[in-house]
Design a protein around this motif. Structure first.
Motif, mmCIF file in Angstrom:
data_model
loop_
_atom_site.group_PDB
_atom_site.id
_atom_site.type_symbol
_atom_site.label_atom_id
_atom_site.label_comp_id
_atom_site.label_asym_id
_atom_site.label_seq_id
_atom_site.Cartn_x
_atom_site.Cartn_y
_atom_site.Cartn_z
ATOM 1 N N ARG A 1 3.297 9.912 15.591
ATOM 2 C CA ARG A 1 2.249 10.097 14.600
ATOM 3 C C ARG A 1 0.895 10.374 15.253
ATOM 4 O O ARG A 1 0.095 11.169 14.757
ATOM 5 N N SER A 2 0.654 9.718 16.389
ATOM 6 C CA SER A 2 -0.648 9.868 17.041
ATOM 7 C C SER A 2 -0.896 11.287 17.533
ATOM 8 O O SER A 2 -2.034 11.665 17.788
ATOM 9 N N VAL A 3 0.169 12.088 17.695
ATOM 10 C CA VAL A 3 -0.015 13.454 18.170
ATOM 11 C C VAL A 3 0.312 14.471 17.075
ATOM 12 O O VAL A 3 0.472 15.657 17.351
ATOM 13 N N ALA A 4 0.386 14.000 15.828
ATOM 14 C CA ALA A 4 0.765 14.885 14.724
ATOM 15 C C ALA A 4 -0.189 16.067 14.597
ATOM 16 O O ALA A 4 0.232 17.212 14.408
ATOM 17 N N ASP A 5 -1.476 15.803 14.738
ATOM 18 C CA ASP A 5 -2.464 16.868 14.584
ATOM 19 C C ASP A 5 -2.318 17.904 15.705
ATOM 20 O O ASP A 5 -2.386 19.109 15.475
ATOM 21 N N TYR A 6 -2.079 17.397 16.912
ATOM 22 C CA TYR A 6 -1.866 18.273 18.068
ATOM 23 C C TYR A 6 -0.632 19.154 17.842
ATOM 24 O O TYR A 6 -0.670 20.379 18.056
ATOM 25 N N VAL A 7 0.451 18.532 17.393
ATOM 26 C CA VAL A 7 1.695 19.278 17.170
ATOM 27 C C VAL A 7 1.517 20.301 16.047
ATOM 28 O O VAL A 7 1.995 21.433 16.137
ATOM 29 N N SER B 1 0.827 -1.198 0.000
ATOM 30 C CA SER B 1 0.000 0.000 0.000
ATOM 31 C C SER B 1 0.865 1.254 0.000
ATOM 32 O O SER B 1 2.017 1.228 0.408
ATOM 33 N N GLU B 2 0.275 2.332 -0.479
ATOM 34 C CA GLU B 2 0.992 3.600 -0.569
ATOM 35 C C GLU B 2 1.251 4.172 0.816
ATOM 36 O O GLU B 2 0.339 4.224 1.644
ATOM 37 N N PRO B 3 2.465 4.647 1.086
ATOM 38 C CA PRO B 3 2.695 5.316 2.373
ATOM 39 C C PRO B 3 1.939 6.643 2.422
ATOM 40 O O PRO B 3 1.917 7.382 1.439
ATOM 41 N N VAL B 4 1.304 6.898 3.535
ATOM 42 C CA VAL B 4 0.550 8.140 3.702
ATOM 43 C C VAL B 4 1.041 8.798 4.999
ATOM 44 O O VAL B 4 1.107 8.148 6.032
ATOM 45 N N SER B 5 1.403 10.068 4.906
ATOM 46 C CA SER B 5 1.865 10.733 6.122
ATOM 47 C C SER B 5 0.662 11.119 6.980
ATOM 48 O O SER B 5 -0.479 11.114 6.522
ATOM 49 N N ALA B 6 0.942 11.463 8.230
ATOM 50 C CA ALA B 6 -0.135 11.653 9.205
ATOM 51 C C ALA B 6 -1.127 12.731 8.798
ATOM 52 O O ALA B 6 -2.332 12.593 8.997
ATOM 53 N N LEU B 7 -0.624 13.815 8.221
ATOM 54 C CA LEU B 7 -1.526 14.931 7.940
ATOM 55 C C LEU B 7 -1.742 15.146 6.444
ATOM 56 O O LEU B 7 -2.288 16.170 6.031
ATOM 57 N N GLY B 8 -1.299 14.198 5.637
ATOM 58 C CA GLY B 8 -1.554 14.284 4.199
ATOM 59 C C GLY B 8 -1.028 15.551 3.549
ATOM 60 O O GLY B 8 -1.686 16.134 2.688
ATOM 61 N N GLY B 9 0.144 15.998 3.988
ATOM 62 C CA GLY B 9 0.760 17.154 3.331
ATOM 63 C C GLY B 9 0.195 18.500 3.761
ATOM 64 O O GLY B 9 0.343 19.490 3.053
ATOM 65 N N ALA B 10 -0.436 18.563 4.930
ATOM 66 C CA ALA B 10 -0.987 19.842 5.399
ATOM 67 C C ALA B 10 0.124 20.876 5.561
ATOM 68 O O ALA B 10 1.256 20.534 5.868
#
Lengths: 191, 109
Positions: A167-173, A2-11
């Protein structure tokens, strides 16, 4: 595979500095007794020949090798090379007590660009670290705390910094960095 | 604010980057020890007003345990050193002696 996907999809976001998800990055944790000559020789065969000294980041081509602790290194490489690199490292170290593990999917990487003073200020607002250029020069990694979560960051140049967190706190960071880089919030302490 | 220098990565880290680990230099009494020894090991702790030896972990950094000698009143730090020792190194003892001649803490002085 499967394609690697980063936590925030390039935000990405723009303020006093540009903050962007660095996309998929291959990350391999290497643990072992780095003071042991046999381990150092084995690593030198498949990594940059000189291992990083305490807190240093070594760069060679697309590879970056970070000193994480006295017995831990983190190798950053293109994600499609991870399987091959992990195998090569495990083979080289098979006679030593070691651990080589792919942590690419466990972490998130951010890239921050902007003027040096603003970059240092963005981190200094969030971490209890000494961000003065004399204490954290370019090419030195600082593992610390970003408000409530562990993180590591380093300056690749005067105008570019990188940050790794779980990764689990990527959105928070990402939220923290966005807020710390709010336009008009400059303190200009490091200018 | 307490700032301790991690002897492993050399960073002067703020107390919020560290995890406290209680008293340093405890001798473990396990299976085969007397009840009194085990009780002492498990429960009896120093609670000094002054010189103290503590364990700390650089939790948000290199993750290593180390020891620190400090003054609980003034927060002065006399030194930090790796945890693989049974007593404080001489330079730390000298730093304490310079400030508090005749000090003692458990069996050390």
């Amino acid at each position: 595979m499967s394609e690697p996907v980063s936590a925030l999809g390039g935000a990405s976001t723009s303020g006093i500095v540009e903050v962007a998800d660095a996309g998929p990055v291959g990350m391999i944790t290497i643990r072992g007794d780095l003071s042991d000559v046999a381990v150092r020789n084995a690593l030198a065969g498949c990594l940059i020949s000189a291992l990083p000294a305490t807190r240093q980041v070594m760069e060679s081509g697309t590879d970056r090798l970070l000193w994480m602790s006295p017995d831990e290194l983190l190798l950053l490489c293109p994600q499609d090379e991870v399987a091959a690199r992990t195998g090569a490292l495990s083979d080289a170290l098979k006679d030593q007590h070691h651990m080589v593990i792919d942590v690419s999917d466990a972490r998130a990487v951010f890239k921050l660009t902007g003027v040096e003073g603003a970059l240092r200020e963005t981190f200094a607002k969030l971490a209890p670290a000494d961000l003065r250029a004399a204490s954290l020069p370019v090419g030195e990694v600082r593992r610390t705390r970003l408000v409530q979560v562990p993180a590591a960051f380093w300056f690749a140049s005067d105008s570019e910094a990188h940050l790794i967190c779980f990764r689990s706190v990527a959105d928070y960071v990402f939220g923290l960095l966005t807020h710390a880089a709010t336009p008009g919030s400059e303190v200009a302490f490091f200018d | 604010m307490l700032i301790l220098t991690c002897p492993y990565c050399g960073i002067a880290c703020d107390e919020t980057e560290l995890s406290p680990g209680g008293e340093a230099h405890l001798k473990r009494y396990g299976p085969g020890s007397s009840d009194d020894e085990f009780e002492t090991y498990l429960f009896h702790r120093e609670n000094p007003k002054g010189i103290h030896f503590e364990r700390w972990r650089h939790a948000h950094g290199c993750g290593k345990w180390f020891h620190a000698a400090r003054d609980t009143i003034t927060l002065e730090v006399f030194g930090t050193y790796p945890a693989q020792v049974t007593e404080p190194p001489q330079d730390v003892k000298d730093a304490i002696s310079a400030k508090h001649p005749g000090w003692s803490w458990r069996d050390f002085s």
